[in-house]
Write a protein that holds these residues in place. Structure first.
Motif, mmCIF file in Angstrom:
data_model
loop_
_atom_site.group_PDB
_atom_site.id
_atom_site.type_symbol
_atom_site.label_atom_id
_atom_site.label_comp_id
_atom_site.label_asym_id
_atom_site.label_seq_id
_atom_site.Cartn_x
_atom_site.Cartn_y
_atom_site.Cartn_z
ATOM 1 N N THR A 36 0.832 -1.197 0.000
ATOM 2 C CA THR A 36 0.000 0.000 0.000
ATOM 3 C C THR A 36 0.870 1.250 0.000
ATOM 4 O OG1 THR A 36 -0.120 0.214 2.404
ATOM 5 C CG2 THR A 36 -1.759 -1.228 1.353
ATOM 6 N N VAL A 44 -5.449 -8.664 0.556
ATOM 7 C CA VAL A 44 -6.204 -8.566 -0.693
ATOM 8 C C VAL A 44 -7.352 -9.562 -0.646
ATOM 9 C CG1 VAL A 44 -6.113 -8.828 -3.208
ATOM 10 C CG2 VAL A 44 -4.166 -7.838 -1.996
ATOM 11 N N PHE A 96 -0.122 -7.331 -6.317
ATOM 12 C CA PHE A 96 -1.097 -6.280 -6.070
ATOM 13 C C PHE A 96 -0.514 -5.080 -5.334
ATOM 14 C CE2 PHE A 96 -3.987 -9.797 -6.853
ATOM 15 C CZ PHE A 96 -5.008 -9.177 -7.577
ATOM 16 N N LYS A 98 -2.145 -1.211 -3.713
ATOM 17 C CA LYS A 98 -3.376 -0.480 -3.417
ATOM 18 C C LYS A 98 -3.113 0.996 -3.657
ATOM 19 C CE LYS A 98 -7.168 -0.703 -0.187
ATOM 20 N NZ LYS A 98 -7.601 -1.243 1.103
ATOM 21 N N ASN A 100 -5.053 4.705 -4.181
ATOM 22 C CA ASN A 100 -6.301 5.445 -3.984
ATOM 23 C C ASN A 100 -7.440 4.537 -3.517
ATOM 24 O OD1 ASN A 100 -5.066 7.878 -4.813
ATOM 25 N ND2 ASN A 100 -5.443 7.366 -6.949
ATOM 26 N N GLY A 101 -7.105 3.586 -2.646
ATOM 27 C CA GLY A 101 -8.116 2.710 -2.068
ATOM 28 C C GLY A 101 -8.540 1.537 -2.919
ATOM 29 N N GLN A 102 -7.929 1.371 -4.089
ATOM 30 C CA GLN A 102 -8.310 0.294 -5.008
ATOM 31 C C GLN A 102 -7.135 -0.650 -5.227
ATOM 32 O OE1 GLN A 102 -11.430 -0.067 -6.405
ATOM 33 N NE2 GLN A 102 -11.996 1.637 -5.078
ATOM 34 N N TRP A 103 -7.408 -1.948 -5.215
ATOM 35 C CA TRP A 103 -6.373 -2.939 -5.530
ATOM 36 C C TRP A 103 -6.177 -3.002 -7.027
ATOM 37 C CZ3 TRP A 103 -3.101 -4.200 -2.105
ATOM 38 C CH2 TRP A 103 -3.466 -4.356 -0.760
ATOM 39 N N ILE A 104 -4.911 -2.932 -7.431
ATOM 40 C CA ILE A 104 -4.545 -3.000 -8.854
ATOM 41 C C ILE A 104 -3.455 -4.047 -8.996
ATOM 42 C CG2 ILE A 104 -3.539 -1.720 -10.788
ATOM 43 C CD1 ILE A 104 -4.484 0.860 -9.347
ATOM 44 N N LYS A 105 -3.575 -4.876 -10.004
ATOM 45 C CA LYS A 105 -2.529 -5.838 -10.302
ATOM 46 C C LYS A 105 -1.504 -5.126 -11.174
ATOM 47 C CE LYS A 105 -2.773 -10.676 -10.697
ATOM 48 N NZ LYS A 105 -3.347 -11.872 -11.272
#
Length: 106
Positions: A36, A44, A96, A98, A100-105
């Motif tokens: 993060t 996750v 992964f 994180k 802006n609060g979103q999980w991104i691969k």
């Protein structure tokens, strides 16, 4: 003789259990944990072993961040932010992060 057999069973079981223990690399590869921007790991996917791993790793990180903050006359939050930026940038492709609060691969 029974004591020796029992001791061998206990030793074998202990070795098997430690071999099954979740490592940070495995947890990241399996998509269970991610980095993060705060400089810490987060869950996750719900997993008790991963949660325990996160707790342990984050405690060690916080301790190290506090040492660095004191040594460099910075606040803990400054060190956490810098560490988070570095960790996100260094995250391997397919793991992964994180943002802006979103999980991104990545």
């Amino acid at each position: 003789m029974k004591i020796i057999k029992l001791a061998l069973v206990v030793i074998a079981f202990s070795m098997t259990f430690s071999a099954l223990a979740l490592t940070l690399t495995n947890a990241k590869s399996q998509g269970l944990v991610g980095e993060t921007e705060s400089g810490y790991l987060a869950l996750v996917t719900s997993n008790p072993q991963a949660q325990a791993l996160i707790k342990s790793v984050n405690a060690k990180r916080k301790s190290k961040y506090a040492q660095l903050a004191k040594k460099n006359n910075l606040s803990l939050s400054q060190v956490e932010t810098l560490a988070g930026q570095k960790a996100v940038a260094k995250t391997a492709s397919g793991h992964f992060i994180k943002v802006n609060g979103q999980w991104i691969k990545k």
